[in-house]
Design an enzyme around this catalytic site. Sequence first.
Site, short mmCIF file in Angstrom:
data_model
loop_
_atom_site.label_atom_id
_atom_site.label_comp_id
_atom_site.label_asym_id
_atom_site.label_seq_id
_atom_site.Cartn_x
_atom_site.Cartn_y
_atom_site.Cartn_z
N GLU A 108 0.86 -1.19 0.00
CA GLU A 108 0.00 0.00 0.00
C GLU A 108 0.89 1.24 0.00
O GLU A 108 1.76 1.40 0.87
CB GLU A 108 -0.90 0.02 1.24
CG GLU A 108 -2.04 -0.99 1.21
CD GLU A 108 -3.24 -0.52 0.38
OE1 GLU A 108 -3.20 0.62 -0.15
OE2 GLU A 108 -4.19 -1.31 0.27
N ASP A 133 -6.49 1.73 -8.52
CA ASP A 133 -5.18 2.02 -7.95
C ASP A 133 -4.11 1.06 -8.49
O ASP A 133 -4.44 -0.06 -8.84
CB ASP A 133 -5.24 1.99 -6.41
CG ASP A 133 -5.68 0.63 -5.84
OD1 ASP A 133 -6.69 0.10 -6.32
OD2 ASP A 133 -4.99 0.12 -4.94
N HIS A 161 -3.28 -3.01 -8.63
CA HIS A 161 -4.58 -3.56 -8.22
C HIS A 161 -5.58 -3.49 -9.39
O HIS A 161 -6.37 -4.39 -9.61
CB HIS A 161 -5.10 -2.75 -7.01
CG HIS A 161 -6.10 -3.48 -6.19
ND1 HIS A 161 -6.73 -2.87 -5.13
CD2 HIS A 161 -6.59 -4.75 -6.25
CE1 HIS A 161 -7.57 -3.75 -4.59
NE2 HIS A 161 -7.50 -4.89 -5.24
ZN LIG Z 1 -5.87 -1.46 -3.92
#
Ligand SMILES: [Zn+2]
Length: 206
Positions: free
Chosen positions: A70, A118, A108
Amino acid sequence: MVVLHYTAMDSAARAGAWLCNPEAQVSAHYLIGSNGRITQMVDEAARAWHAGAGRWGAVGDVNSRSIGIEISNTGLAPFPAPQMDAVERLLADIINRWAIPPHRVIGHSCMAPGRKIDPGPKFDWQRLARQGLAVWPAPADPAPPEQFRALAARAGFTADTDDATLLSAVRLRFAPWATGPLNTRDMAILADIAARFPVDGAASPA
Ligand SMILES: [Zn+2]
């Protein structure tokens, strides 16, 4: 494989708190702050819950086959240089240790088209590709448009989706500036990626 995300939150601290909250039902192996600080949250050998429904190549259960990173970003701002430096350092370390080929470092949005966008159009994939940490197209001869879905699948885009959503996902990854209907540049990009980096060892087209 490795799946890159942005947090869609305004600070890494808030994202970290969310990723540690059982109610969120999400987790990731790493969180990278805008200042480049890397926080490991899940052991790499354990499954984190970052990918959700989707597919990449022959992999339907992406969470069980990937490391999730992330990257703290709202989705609207550029990714700062110290943060991209950290992404590069971490990726280089991970793909070396796990022998992950660069074409298996994905967004993603690549595995969940229509559901996720994203790490988004501002993410600098080309920079990663220059370091051998991801792939980037060298488009030459376009393939016929009839081969769109077949070539996209060979490039790894196998999630069940319609043509327009599939095109958006391919462009998010390889041509985020592109607009309008499927064009010859899209088909040149896919022809190149599918030939050089076929997913799951599928034979490349002659
Ligand atoms: Zn994601």
